[in-house]
Design a protein around this motif. Structure first.
Motif, mmCIF file in Angstrom:
data_model
loop_
_atom_site.group_PDB
_atom_site.id
_atom_site.type_symbol
_atom_site.label_atom_id
_atom_site.label_comp_id
_atom_site.label_asym_id
_atom_site.label_seq_id
_atom_site.Cartn_x
_atom_site.Cartn_y
_atom_site.Cartn_z
ATOM 1 N N LYS A 21 0.869 -1.168 0.000
ATOM 2 C CA LYS A 21 0.000 0.000 0.000
ATOM 3 C C LYS A 21 0.906 1.219 0.000
ATOM 4 C CE LYS A 21 -4.009 2.144 2.068
ATOM 5 N NZ LYS A 21 -5.054 2.040 3.112
ATOM 6 N N VAL A 22 0.673 2.094 -0.970
ATOM 7 C CA VAL A 22 1.479 3.295 -1.148
ATOM 8 C C VAL A 22 0.808 4.456 -0.417
ATOM 9 C CG1 VAL A 22 2.345 4.925 -2.879
ATOM 10 C CG2 VAL A 22 2.375 2.477 -3.348
ATOM 11 N N LYS A 23 1.617 5.279 0.223
ATOM 12 C CA LYS A 23 1.088 6.479 0.884
ATOM 13 C C LYS A 23 0.411 7.367 -0.156
ATOM 14 C CE LYS A 23 4.920 6.365 4.149
ATOM 15 N NZ LYS A 23 6.222 6.977 4.474
ATOM 16 N N PHE A 30 5.136 7.235 -7.197
ATOM 17 C CA PHE A 30 5.231 5.780 -7.244
ATOM 18 C C PHE A 30 4.835 5.249 -8.616
ATOM 19 C CE2 PHE A 30 3.529 1.504 -6.865
ATOM 20 C CZ PHE A 30 4.604 0.851 -6.266
ATOM 21 N N LEU A 31 3.760 5.783 -9.193
ATOM 22 C CA LEU A 31 3.327 5.337 -10.523
ATOM 23 C C LEU A 31 4.414 5.585 -11.569
ATOM 24 C CD1 LEU A 31 -0.383 6.513 -10.431
ATOM 25 C CD2 LEU A 31 0.438 4.146 -10.411
ATOM 26 N N PRO A 96 16.088 0.183 -2.371
ATOM 27 C CA PRO A 96 16.340 1.626 -2.253
ATOM 28 C C PRO A 96 15.369 2.314 -1.286
ATOM 29 C CG PRO A 96 16.406 0.962 -4.552
ATOM 30 C CD PRO A 96 15.909 -0.222 -3.765
ATOM 31 N N GLU A 97 15.925 3.158 -0.444
ATOM 32 C CA GLU A 97 15.114 3.897 0.526
ATOM 33 C C GLU A 97 14.056 4.743 -0.173
ATOM 34 O OE1 GLU A 97 15.613 6.603 4.517
ATOM 35 O OE2 GLU A 97 17.339 6.394 3.185
ATOM 36 N N SER A 101 10.311 4.007 1.213
ATOM 37 C CA SER A 101 9.720 5.086 2.011
ATOM 38 C C SER A 101 8.342 5.496 1.496
ATOM 39 C CB SER A 101 10.651 6.296 2.055
ATOM 40 O OG SER A 101 10.751 6.885 0.776
ATOM 41 N N MET A 102 7.969 5.055 0.298
ATOM 42 C CA MET A 102 6.660 5.379 -0.266
ATOM 43 C C MET A 102 5.559 4.457 0.243
ATOM 44 S SD MET A 102 7.452 6.102 -4.228
ATOM 45 C CE MET A 102 8.687 7.258 -4.728
#
Length: 115
Positions: A21-23, A30-31, A96-97, A101-102
């Protein structure tokens, strides 16, 4: 399916599905990253059989990444390329951070093919 390997010779040894699940505030970025990773991976990386991000229709912040690799070595090289593209891993992490992080959450599951 990669065109340079005859279908009967493709042997999938590793399948990974990541439920994530993306913030909400990260969705657009993200897309873009998901599209970039798909373009840079599918049909280009050695040993990659399948690589696709799938967005849930009734909740656009939820995704499944479905990957299939011929070997763990191929997957590890893919992860090295992710780091080149997106930057260093989160401390103590593998990916990768910038990417991790997303996520509100990400749950990877590893599968083997039953023959």
């Amino acid at each position: 399916m990669p065109r340079d390997i005859p279908e009967k010779e493709i042997r999938v040894l590793l399948t990974i599905m990541i439920h994530a699940k993306v913030k909400k505030e990260c969705l657009d970025e993200f897309l873009e990253i998901a599209s970039l990773l798909t373009r840079e991976t599918l049909g280009k990386r050695k040993g990659c059989i399948s690589y696709s991000f799938n967005q849930k229709q009734d909740n656009p912040n939820e995704f499944i990444l479905h990957e299939q690799w011929q070997s763990e070595e191929n997957l590890n090289e893919h992860i090295r390329q992710l780091i080149i593209l997106l930057g260093p891993p989160k401390p103590g992490g593998l990916l990768p951070e910038r990417l991790v992080s997303m996520y509100e959450y990400a749950e990877p599951a590893y599968y083997k093919v039953i023959e």
